[in-house]
Design a protein around this motif. Structure first.
Motif: not given
Length: 263
Positions: A27-31, A71-82
């Motif tokens: 996902y970060l590679g898409i940036y 923030q939106s793609v990684a640290y808002q929800l998905f990485v904390p949830a995983l």
């Protein structure tokens, strides 16, 4: 006993580190492509996630910027949830899982106090989760540099520290409920309800007076309110998370020490 627990968790820790690292890399590679046309991507994101759904994703107001995208793609929800899901699995394997399998009864007959047993299982949980956090931080740091995100190492570390503290807090919730009940399903259900409701309160419910006050019992509030990617380490909020984790660990010790262990 800590080392033995870490050895027992080794395959799980390696698997989660690889999985989370792959998720972040993808996902970060898409940036890199977004960086070339930020206006178009920002407009598409706003159209795709309207209203309450946008609130669940943190607003998406500056998603085309490096920090906003991270923030939106990684640290808002998905990485904390995983990472919290990883913590839940490790916690359930510490007490409730072995108790349901009938192997914990043998462990409690060893010349080790129940309190020490729980504390050492908690320490193994904390260390194992830390190993996953360190590995994924290295990947996040490398990817932000590779795709040209304008995020300082200090603020990235602050955000990742928050993810670790949040996941450890949720993992300790699972450990405490498992210590009190001896049931993985109950521990997982309590964690799931607290996490989902807590996230809803601090996102879509933050402007609803009837529920907004509940943010004070949501770990997500203390994780995200300080906006570490934007403002640096929110020491006060993180101390609350660490303190809550310590209290939950104490509850786990007392709960396990006061009840019979059995299937």
């Amino acid at each position: 006993m800590i080392i033995k627990s870490l050895r027992d968790h080794l395959r799980t820790l390696v698997g989660w580190t690889i999985g989370l690292s792959a998720f972040m890399s993808m996902y970060l590679g898409i940036y890199g492509s977004i960086k070339d046309d930020p206006q178009t991507y920002s407009a598409q994101a706003m159209a795709k996630y309207p209203g309450a759904l946008r609130d669940l994703m943190g607003g998406l107001n500056d998603i085309a910027s490096g920090i906003g995208y991270l923030q939106s793609v990684a640290y808002q929800l998905f990485v904390p949830a995983l990472l919290s899901a990883c913590a839940m699995i490790l916690a359930n394997r510490s007490l409730a899982g072995p108790e349901e399998a009938g192997t914990l009864e043998l462990v409690v007959t060893l010349p080790v106090s129940r309190r020490r047993l729980v504390l050492e299982r908690f320490a193994a949980l904390a260390l194992g989760l830390l190993a996953v956090a360190v590995g994924t931080f290295a990947v996040a740091w490398a990817m932000t540099r590779a795709v040209g995100m304008d995020v300082s190492s200090g603020r990235l570390l602050a955000a990742h520290t928050g993810v670790y503290l949040l996941a450890l807090c949720f993992g300790t919730v699972t450990l405490a409920v498992g210590a009190a009940t001896g049931r993985k399903a109950v521990a997982s259900a309590v964690l799931g309800a607290w996490a989902v409701l807590g996230y809803m309160v601090v996102t879509v419910g933050r402007n609803v007076d009837a529920v907004s006050w509940l943010k004070w019992v949501s770990p997500f509030h203390y994780y995200g309110e300080g906006r570490p990617l934007y403002q640096g380490l929110p020491a006060g909020d993180y101390l609350v998370l660490a303190g809550a984790t310590a209290v939950l660990a104490l509850i786990a010790v007392l709960a396990f020490d006061r009840r019979d262990v059995g299937v």
